[in-house]
Design a protein around this motif. Sequence first.
Motif, short mmCIF file in Angstrom:
data_model
loop_
_atom_site.label_atom_id
_atom_site.label_comp_id
_atom_site.label_asym_id
_atom_site.label_seq_id
_atom_site.Cartn_x
_atom_site.Cartn_y
_atom_site.Cartn_z
N LEU A 61 0.84 -1.20 0.00
CA LEU A 61 0.00 0.00 0.00
C LEU A 61 0.87 1.25 0.00
O LEU A 61 1.85 1.33 0.74
CB LEU A 61 -0.90 0.04 1.25
N LYS A 62 0.47 2.20 -0.83
CA LYS A 62 1.01 3.55 -0.69
C LYS A 62 0.05 4.23 0.27
O LYS A 62 -1.13 4.38 -0.06
CB LYS A 62 1.01 4.24 -2.05
N HIS A 63 0.52 4.56 1.46
CA HIS A 63 -0.42 5.03 2.48
C HIS A 63 -0.08 6.42 2.99
O HIS A 63 1.07 6.86 2.93
CB HIS A 63 -0.51 4.02 3.63
N GLY A 64 -1.10 7.08 3.51
CA GLY A 64 -0.92 8.35 4.19
C GLY A 64 -0.45 8.11 5.61
O GLY A 64 -0.23 6.97 6.01
N PRO A 65 -0.28 9.18 6.37
CA PRO A 65 0.19 9.04 7.75
C PRO A 65 -0.72 8.14 8.58
O PRO A 65 -1.94 8.18 8.42
CB PRO A 65 0.15 10.47 8.29
N ILE A 66 -0.13 7.30 9.42
CA ILE A 66 -0.89 6.44 10.33
C ILE A 66 -0.53 6.87 11.75
O ILE A 66 0.52 6.49 12.28
CB ILE A 66 -0.57 4.95 10.12
N ALA A 67 -1.40 7.66 12.34
CA ALA A 67 -1.09 8.25 13.65
C ALA A 67 -0.88 7.18 14.71
O ALA A 67 0.03 7.27 15.53
CB ALA A 67 -2.21 9.20 14.06
N SER A 68 -1.72 6.13 14.68
CA SER A 68 -1.65 5.12 15.74
C SER A 68 -0.33 4.35 15.70
O SER A 68 0.08 3.77 16.70
CB SER A 68 -2.84 4.15 15.63
N LEU A 69 0.33 4.33 14.54
CA LEU A 69 1.62 3.64 14.44
C LEU A 69 2.77 4.64 14.37
O LEU A 69 3.92 4.24 14.20
CB LEU A 69 1.64 2.74 13.18
N THR A 75 5.22 3.99 0.91
CA THR A 75 4.75 2.77 0.25
C THR A 75 5.43 1.59 0.94
O THR A 75 6.64 1.60 1.10
CB THR A 75 5.12 2.79 -1.24
N MET A 76 4.63 0.64 1.40
CA MET A 76 5.21 -0.48 2.13
C MET A 76 4.32 -1.72 2.02
O MET A 76 3.17 -1.64 1.60
CB MET A 76 5.40 -0.12 3.61
N VAL A 77 4.89 -2.85 2.42
CA VAL A 77 4.16 -4.11 2.40
C VAL A 77 3.55 -4.36 3.78
O VAL A 77 4.23 -4.21 4.79
CB VAL A 77 5.11 -5.28 2.04
N PHE A 78 2.28 -4.71 3.79
CA PHE A 78 1.59 -5.07 5.03
C PHE A 78 1.19 -6.52 4.98
O PHE A 78 0.79 -7.02 3.91
CB PHE A 78 0.28 -4.27 5.18
N LYS A 79 1.23 -7.19 6.12
CA LYS A 79 0.53 -8.46 6.25
C LYS A 79 -0.96 -8.15 6.40
O LYS A 79 -1.32 -7.06 6.82
CB LYS A 79 0.99 -9.18 7.53
N VAL A 80 -1.81 -9.07 6.07
CA VAL A 80 -3.24 -8.88 6.35
C VAL A 80 -3.67 -9.94 7.37
O VAL A 80 -3.16 -11.07 7.37
CB VAL A 80 -4.12 -8.97 5.08
N ALA A 81 -4.62 -9.54 8.21
CA ALA A 81 -5.07 -10.43 9.27
C ALA A 81 -5.70 -11.70 8.68
O ALA A 81 -5.59 -12.78 9.24
CB ALA A 81 -6.06 -9.71 10.18
N ASP A 82 -6.36 -11.55 7.53
CA ASP A 82 -7.02 -12.68 6.88
C ASP A 82 -6.86 -12.54 5.36
O ASP A 82 -7.29 -11.54 4.80
CB ASP A 82 -8.51 -12.68 7.27
N PRO A 83 -6.22 -13.53 4.70
CA PRO A 83 -5.99 -13.42 3.24
C PRO A 83 -7.28 -13.16 2.46
O PRO A 83 -7.22 -12.61 1.36
CB PRO A 83 -5.38 -14.77 2.88
N LYS A 84 -8.43 -13.54 3.02
CA LYS A 84 -9.71 -13.30 2.32
C LYS A 84 -9.94 -11.80 2.12
O LYS A 84 -10.69 -11.40 1.23
CB LYS A 84 -10.87 -13.86 3.16
N MET A 85 -9.32 -10.98 2.98
CA MET A 85 -9.47 -9.54 2.84
C MET A 85 -8.93 -9.05 1.50
O MET A 85 -9.28 -7.95 1.05
CB MET A 85 -8.72 -8.83 3.98
N ALA A 105 4.28 -7.80 14.03
CA ALA A 105 4.27 -7.47 12.61
C ALA A 105 3.15 -6.47 12.32
O ALA A 105 2.04 -6.63 12.82
CB ALA A 105 4.07 -8.72 11.77
N ILE A 106 3.46 -5.47 11.55
CA ILE A 106 2.43 -4.49 11.20
C ILE A 106 1.45 -5.14 10.23
O ILE A 106 1.84 -5.64 9.17
CB ILE A 106 3.07 -3.22 10.61
N THR A 107 0.21 -5.18 10.65
CA THR A 107 -0.81 -5.98 9.97
C THR A 107 -2.04 -5.14 9.70
O THR A 107 -2.48 -4.38 10.56
CB THR A 107 -1.19 -7.18 10.87
#
Length: 115
Positions: A61-69, A75-85, A105-107
């Motif tokens: 994802l090319k993402h905007g700022p993530i305040a909580s993190l 642009t970075m690679v994320f794991k997803v909690a469920d591949p169905k997503m 892991a950032i998910t």
Amino acid sequence: MKLSSFVTAAALALSDAAFAQTSAADHAAHHPAGASTAAAAMATADGEVRKVDKEQGKVTLKHGPIASLDMPGMTMVFKVADPKMLDTLKQGDKVKFVAGKVNGAITVTAIEVAK
Ligand SMILES: [Cu+2]
């Protein structure tokens, strides 16, 4: 005296936390369309899908700022909690998502295509 000031400080800290919780919920209320339970509990971030990797359960994802993190836009690679997503995502989609640390892991815990 010492103990009572400690109790007061603790009560103040608690009411701060309650306030933060309330304003987050209020914010989510402004975006009722498709706001999942996970999205309501955490701030959402905006992003654009660059790559979907269903085999690895990852999304770039090319993402905007993530305040909580405490993360700036990138642009970075994320794991997803469920591949169905990943089933509903394709390259170039504009998305809103929630990411958090899961087992270090950032998910991505929730994601939806933005309208
Ligand atoms: Cu990032």
